[in-house]
Design an enzyme around this catalytic site. Structure first.
Site, PDB file in Angstrom:
ATOM      1  N   ILE A  11       5.702  -2.641 -15.224  1.00 45.31           N
ATOM      2  CA  ILE A  11       6.679  -3.715 -15.427  1.00 45.31           C
ATOM      3  C   ILE A  11       6.048  -4.983 -16.026  1.00 45.31           C
ATOM      4  O   ILE A  11       6.729  -5.740 -16.712  1.00 45.31           O
ATOM      5  CB  ILE A  11       7.438  -4.014 -14.115  1.00 45.31           C
ATOM      6  CG1 ILE A  11       8.774  -4.687 -14.419  1.00 45.31           C
ATOM      7  CG2 ILE A  11       6.597  -4.835 -13.147  1.00 45.31           C
ATOM      8  CD1 ILE A  11       9.758  -4.663 -13.265  1.00 45.31           C
ATOM      9  N   ASP A  34       3.801  -6.282  -6.670  1.00 40.75           N
ATOM     10  CA  ASP A  34       3.609  -7.715  -6.400  1.00 40.75           C
ATOM     11  C   ASP A  34       2.214  -8.163  -6.850  1.00 40.75           C
ATOM     12  O   ASP A  34       2.057  -9.163  -7.576  1.00 40.75           O
ATOM     13  CB  ASP A  34       3.784  -7.920  -4.883  1.00 40.75           C
ATOM     14  CG  ASP A  34       4.008  -9.361  -4.483  1.00 40.75           C
ATOM     15  OD1 ASP A  34       4.136 -10.221  -5.377  1.00 40.75           O
ATOM     16  OD2 ASP A  34       4.057  -9.632  -3.270  1.00 40.75           O
ATOM     17  N   GLY A 119       7.815   1.665  -2.056  1.00 41.52           N
ATOM     18  CA  GLY A 119       6.370   1.825  -1.958  1.00 41.52           C
ATOM     19  C   GLY A 119       5.941   1.568  -0.524  1.00 41.52           C
ATOM     20  O   GLY A 119       6.306   2.311   0.391  1.00 41.52           O
ATOM     21  N   TYR A 121       7.036  -0.354   1.583  1.00 42.99           N
ATOM     22  CA  TYR A 121       8.153  -0.565   2.522  1.00 42.99           C
ATOM     23  C   TYR A 121       8.887   0.725   2.896  1.00 42.99           C
ATOM     24  O   TYR A 121       9.831   0.688   3.685  1.00 42.99           O
ATOM     25  CB  TYR A 121       9.118  -1.628   1.977  1.00 42.99           C
ATOM     26  CG  TYR A 121       8.608  -3.053   2.122  1.00 42.99           C
ATOM     27  CD1 TYR A 121       7.348  -3.321   2.657  1.00 42.99           C
ATOM     28  CD2 TYR A 121       9.384  -4.138   1.738  1.00 42.99           C
ATOM     29  CE1 TYR A 121       6.878  -4.623   2.787  1.00 42.99           C
ATOM     30  CE2 TYR A 121       8.932  -5.451   1.876  1.00 42.99           C
ATOM     31  CZ  TYR A 121       7.674  -5.683   2.394  1.00 42.99           C
ATOM     32  OH  TYR A 121       7.223  -6.972   2.531  1.00 42.99           O
TER      33      TYR A 121
END
Ligand code: ADP
Length: 177
Positions: A11, A34, A119, A121
């Site tokens: 991304i 992140d 992922g 989570y």
């Protein structure tokens, strides 16, 4: 009319008005997508997130894209999967909706999402893919400034799960996995 497509890739390389980050409530960076976004955007992103101070699960905030090609980063906090006991499905829907609301508020024409919560989570992938795609498509039925939305899948399993939902909805897939 807006377009929606499922693509394979990283991304951080997307040339779009806004990329969405699967952040955590602290907004201080982390692993997975992140971490990749924070590394690519540079240290200014962390300072900016620190000033914002945090974000609730199911909510979203926006920052500049800093060193990225994307003009904005929309940070949303997906739910941690807890066997479906803590409203995770609705919270995941809210992540997509609130992110798109911010994209509209900031006049974005092109937006790229990662697969939120699937992922670290641990949200079940098939269920998450169904929620993500249905929520985005429903949102795009409204007439907004958004022209293109991309679901950017980082790995084979994720791509296969999203393509499966696309096929079940009778929609074309861009890359055959
Ligand atoms: P969460 O904590 O919301 O589960 P993760 O980052 O652990 O977020 O995983 C969410 C999804 O993002 C996973 O499918 C993971 O493979 C994917 N991912 C990791 N890095 C990238 C990247 N650079 N671009 C797109 N997707 C990514």
């Amino acid at each position: 009319m807006s377009n929606f497509s499922v693509v394979k890739g990283n991304i951080v390389n997307m040339k779009v008005d806004a990329i969405v980050n699967a952040a955590n409530t602290s907004l201080m960076g982390g692993d997975g997508v992140d971490g990749a976004i924070h590394r690519a955007a540079g240290a200014e992103l962390l300072s900016c997130c620190r000033r914002i101070g945090g974000c609730k699960t199911g909510d979203a905030v926006i920052t500049p894209g800093f060193k990225l090609d994307a003009k904005y980063i929309i940070h949303t906090v997906g739910p941690v999967w807890n066997n479906g006991l803590t409203n995770e499905e609705e919270l995941l829907r809210q992540c997509y909706k609130k992110s798109l609301d911010l994209a509209v508020e900031y006049n974005c024409r092109t937006v790229a999402f990662p697969s939120i919560s699937t992922g670290a989570y641990r949200f079940p992938l098939a269920k998450a893919a169904e929620i993500a795609i249905n929520t985005i498509l429903e949102y795009l039925e409204q007439d907004t400034c958004i022209e293109d939305v991309y679901m950017v899948c980082f790995d084979y399993n994720t791509m296969a799960a999203y393509n499966k939902v696309m096929r079940a909805l009778g929609r074309e897939v861009e890359e055959d996995y």
